[in-house]
Design an enzyme around this catalytic site. Structure first.
Site, PDB file in Angstrom:
ATOM      1  N   ARG A 108       0.869  -1.186   0.000  1.00  0.00           N
ATOM      2  CA  ARG A 108       0.000   0.000   0.000  1.00  0.00           C
ATOM      3  C   ARG A 108       0.898   1.226   0.000  1.00  0.00           C
ATOM      4  O   ARG A 108       1.765   1.372   0.866  1.00  0.00           O
ATOM      5  CB  ARG A 108      -0.917   0.050   1.211  1.00  0.00           C
ATOM      6  CG  ARG A 108      -1.479   1.462   1.392  1.00  0.00           C
ATOM      7  CD  ARG A 108      -2.589   1.570   2.383  1.00  0.00           C
ATOM      8  NE  ARG A 108      -3.775   0.932   1.881  1.00  0.00           N
ATOM      9  CZ  ARG A 108      -5.003   1.247   2.297  1.00  0.00           C
ATOM     10  NH1 ARG A 108      -5.188   2.176   3.199  1.00  0.00           N
ATOM     11  NH2 ARG A 108      -6.042   0.624   1.806  1.00  0.00           N
ATOM     12  N   HIS A 135      -7.199   0.788  -6.573  1.00  0.00           N
ATOM     13  CA  HIS A 135      -7.459   0.032  -5.332  1.00  0.00           C
ATOM     14  C   HIS A 135      -8.257  -1.223  -5.705  1.00  0.00           C
ATOM     15  O   HIS A 135      -9.429  -1.354  -5.362  1.00  0.00           O
ATOM     16  CB  HIS A 135      -8.238   0.922  -4.362  1.00  0.00           C
ATOM     17  CG  HIS A 135      -8.250   0.422  -2.941  1.00  0.00           C
ATOM     18  ND1 HIS A 135      -7.522  -0.678  -2.511  1.00  0.00           N
ATOM     19  CD2 HIS A 135      -8.919   0.877  -1.838  1.00  0.00           C
ATOM     20  CE1 HIS A 135      -7.739  -0.859  -1.215  1.00  0.00           C
ATOM     21  NE2 HIS A 135      -8.576   0.062  -0.787  1.00  0.00           N
ATOM     22  N   GLN A 138     -10.327  -3.576  -3.199  1.00  0.00           N
ATOM     23  CA  GLN A 138     -11.559  -2.960  -2.691  1.00  0.00           C
ATOM     24  C   GLN A 138     -12.730  -3.250  -3.636  1.00  0.00           C
ATOM     25  O   GLN A 138     -13.835  -3.556  -3.213  1.00  0.00           O
ATOM     26  CB  GLN A 138     -11.363  -1.451  -2.543  1.00  0.00           C
ATOM     27  CG  GLN A 138     -12.608  -0.695  -2.105  1.00  0.00           C
ATOM     28  CD  GLN A 138     -13.041  -1.007  -0.681  1.00  0.00           C
ATOM     29  OE1 GLN A 138     -12.216  -0.955   0.225  1.00  0.00           O
ATOM     30  NE2 GLN A 138     -14.309  -1.324  -0.471  1.00  0.00           N
ATOM     31  N   ASP A 231     -16.669   8.230  -1.931  1.00  0.00           N
ATOM     32  CA  ASP A 231     -15.371   8.067  -1.260  1.00  0.00           C
ATOM     33  C   ASP A 231     -14.988   9.438  -0.716  1.00  0.00           C
ATOM     34  O   ASP A 231     -15.614  10.458  -1.069  1.00  0.00           O
ATOM     35  CB  ASP A 231     -14.344   7.546  -2.291  1.00  0.00           C
ATOM     36  CG  ASP A 231     -12.970   7.276  -1.690  1.00  0.00           C
ATOM     37  OD1 ASP A 231     -12.855   7.171  -0.448  1.00  0.00           O
ATOM     38  OD2 ASP A 231     -12.001   7.167  -2.469  1.00  0.00           O
ATOM     39  N   CYS A 272     -16.115   2.838   0.464  1.00  0.00           N
ATOM     40  CA  CYS A 272     -14.980   1.959   0.782  1.00  0.00           C
ATOM     41  C   CYS A 272     -14.535   2.135   2.230  1.00  0.00           C
ATOM     42  O   CYS A 272     -13.939   1.229   2.799  1.00  0.00           O
ATOM     43  CB  CYS A 272     -13.829   2.218  -0.182  1.00  0.00           C
ATOM     44  SG  CYS A 272     -13.315   3.941  -0.244  1.00  0.00           S
ATOM     45  N   ARG A 300     -14.108  -7.350   2.461  1.00  0.00           N
ATOM     46  CA  ARG A 300     -12.690  -7.169   2.130  1.00  0.00           C
ATOM     47  C   ARG A 300     -11.920  -8.432   2.503  1.00  0.00           C
ATOM     48  O   ARG A 300     -11.055  -8.887   1.775  1.00  0.00           O
ATOM     49  CB  ARG A 300     -12.094  -5.980   2.905  1.00  0.00           C
ATOM     50  CG  ARG A 300     -12.646  -4.610   2.586  1.00  0.00           C
ATOM     51  CD  ARG A 300     -12.441  -4.203   1.160  1.00  0.00           C
ATOM     52  NE  ARG A 300     -11.061  -4.334   0.727  1.00  0.00           N
ATOM     53  CZ  ARG A 300     -10.050  -3.505   1.060  1.00  0.00           C
ATOM     54  NH1 ARG A 300     -10.277  -2.460   1.822  1.00  0.00           N
ATOM     55  NH2 ARG A 300      -8.819  -3.699   0.624  1.00  0.00           N
TER      56      ARG A 300
HETATM   57  N1  NVA Z   1      -9.453   7.347  -2.057  1.00  0.00           N
HETATM   58  C1  NVA Z   1      -9.135   6.950  -0.709  1.00  0.00           C
HETATM   59  C2  NVA Z   1      -9.457   5.501  -0.505  1.00  0.00           C
HETATM   60  C3  NVA Z   1      -9.223   4.985   0.885  1.00  0.00           C
HETATM   61  C4  NVA Z   1      -9.516   3.539   1.034  1.00  0.00           C
HETATM   62  C5  NVA Z   1      -7.675   7.226  -0.422  1.00  0.00           C
HETATM   63  O1  NVA Z   1      -6.831   6.931  -1.275  1.00  0.00           O
HETATM   64  O2  NVA Z   1      -7.379   7.769   0.638  1.00  0.00           O
HETATM   65  N1   CP Z   2     -11.135   0.734   2.342  1.00  0.00           N
HETATM   66  C1   CP Z   2      -9.860   0.687   2.764  1.00  0.00           C
HETATM   67  O1   CP Z   2      -8.931   0.396   2.013  1.00  0.00           O
HETATM   68  O2   CP Z   2      -9.715   0.952   4.075  1.00  0.00           O
HETATM   69  P1   CP Z   2      -8.319   1.127   4.842  1.00  0.00           P
HETATM   70  O3   CP Z   2      -7.692   2.398   4.334  1.00  0.00           O
HETATM   71  O4   CP Z   2      -8.685   1.185   6.292  1.00  0.00           O
HETATM   72  O5   CP Z   2      -7.456  -0.063   4.520  1.00  0.00           O
END
Ligand code: NVA
Ligand code: CP
Length: 313
Positions: A108, A135, A138, A231, A272, A300
């Site tokens: 990540r 992502h 997700q 989101d 998400c 998930r």
């Molecule tokens: N678009 C958000 C998704 C988090 C799961 C981010 O990248 O912070």
């Molecule tokens: N939806 C998601 O990826 O959540 P986190 O950022 O908590 O992993």
């Protein structure tokens, strides 16, 4: 020929065929059913998973860690402040070392290029647990949750309201196009998806028989929607943009009025998570009867377990 994903990475769903996503979803549903009946396995016994994090995470980390660990595998959490990656050591060298010690890697972080390099140099399956661009894990959970509530996703009307060029919007367009679900991105003009990605997803959608649309008009997007998704307005790494995003995105907040505008009593709401209640979605909607966000979060784990079963065993 049956689907065989052994040894495959998941960096973006663009690398997957519709029948491969279908297969992952089928395994996800059966993994969930199995767990619900108390049927436990040790499928990852003796295996190791490196989990690399440049950004924070609750769901993704816990899903990978518990899915792998409860089946006898050994997940190792490595945050940016623990390892040499990005400090003393290049991505290529880190990947080669991890590939000698682990059966798989999840990443990540910021750059899609990093996750691609990890896959190129490690020689083991690599899973994208979120980058600035995509992502994909997700979206597997999102598709699973929609199937649980509404059945076959083909022909459904899916609307994503909010930042139309972030990792979720990008990945949801791809997932929808692969699975034949009509997808509308509802976003202000400055936050419409990249033209190049749109061209790619539209050519996938042509084969699966659905449409990918982009609009700034609620009146155009919302009536008849089966699923509304949103989101955060500022993703991880772009917190400094929040003020300007609030100004741009306020008209696109998912509220009761938007749900009414669908004229669909069975419309479901997905996010998400994590959510900023009061920004992209009201408290009433996320806590209300149309919201399926907690099932979505649980899924998930089932989808990630299914992905690892399909690619590692
Ligand atoms: N678009 C958000 C998704 C988090 C799961 C981010 O990248 O912070
Ligand atoms: N939806 C998601 O990826 O959540 P986190 O950022 O908590 O992993």
């Amino acid at each position: 020929m049956g689907v065989n994903l052994r040894g495959r990475s998941l960096l973006t769903l663009l690398d997957y065929e519709p029948e491969e996503v279908r297969y992952l979803l089928d395994v996800s549903h059966s993994v969930k059913a199995e767990r619900m009946t108390g049927n436990r396995h040790q499928r990852f016994q003796g295996m190791t998973l490196a989990m690399l994090f440049e950004k924070r995470s609750t769901r993704t980390r816990c899903a990978f860690e518990t899915a792998f660990g409860e089946e006898g595998g050994h997940p190792v959490f490595l945050s940016n402040s623990d390892i040499q990656l990005g400090a003393k050591e290049s991505v290529e060298d880190t990947a080669r070392v991890l590939g000698r010690m682990f059966d798989a890697i999840m990443f990540r972080g910021f750059s899609q290029e990093t996750v691609e390099m990890l896959a190129d140099y490690s020689g083991v399956p690599v899973y994208n647990g979120l980058t600035d661009m995509y992502h994909p894990t997700q979206v597997l959970a999102d598709l699973m949750t929609i199937e649980e509530r509404l059945g076959d996703v083909r022909g459904l009307e899916f609307v994503y309201a909010g930042d139309g060029r972030n990792n979720m919007a990008n990945s949801l367009m791809i997932g929808s196009a692969l699975m034949g679900m009509n997808c509308t991105i509802l976003a202000p003009e400055g936050l419409h998806p990249e033209e190049e990605l749109l061209k790619t997803v539209r050519s996938i959608a042509e084969d699966s028989g659905c449409e990918i649309s982009v609009t700034s008009s609620r009146e155009e997007a919302i009536p008849g929607a089966d699923v509304i998704y949103t989101d955060v307005w500022a993703s991880m790494g772009e917190e400094d943009k929040l003020k300007e995003r609030i100004a741009l995105l306020e008209p696109y907040r998912v509220d009761d009025e938007m749900l009414r505008q669908t004229d669909n009593p069975d419309v479901i709401f997905l996010h998400c998570l994590p959510a900023v209640k009061g920004n992209e979605v009201t408290f009433d909607v996320i806590e209300g009867p149309h919201s399926v966000v907690w099932d979505e979060a649980e899924n998930r784990k089932h989808t990630i377990k299914a992905l690892m079963i399909a690619t590692l065993l």
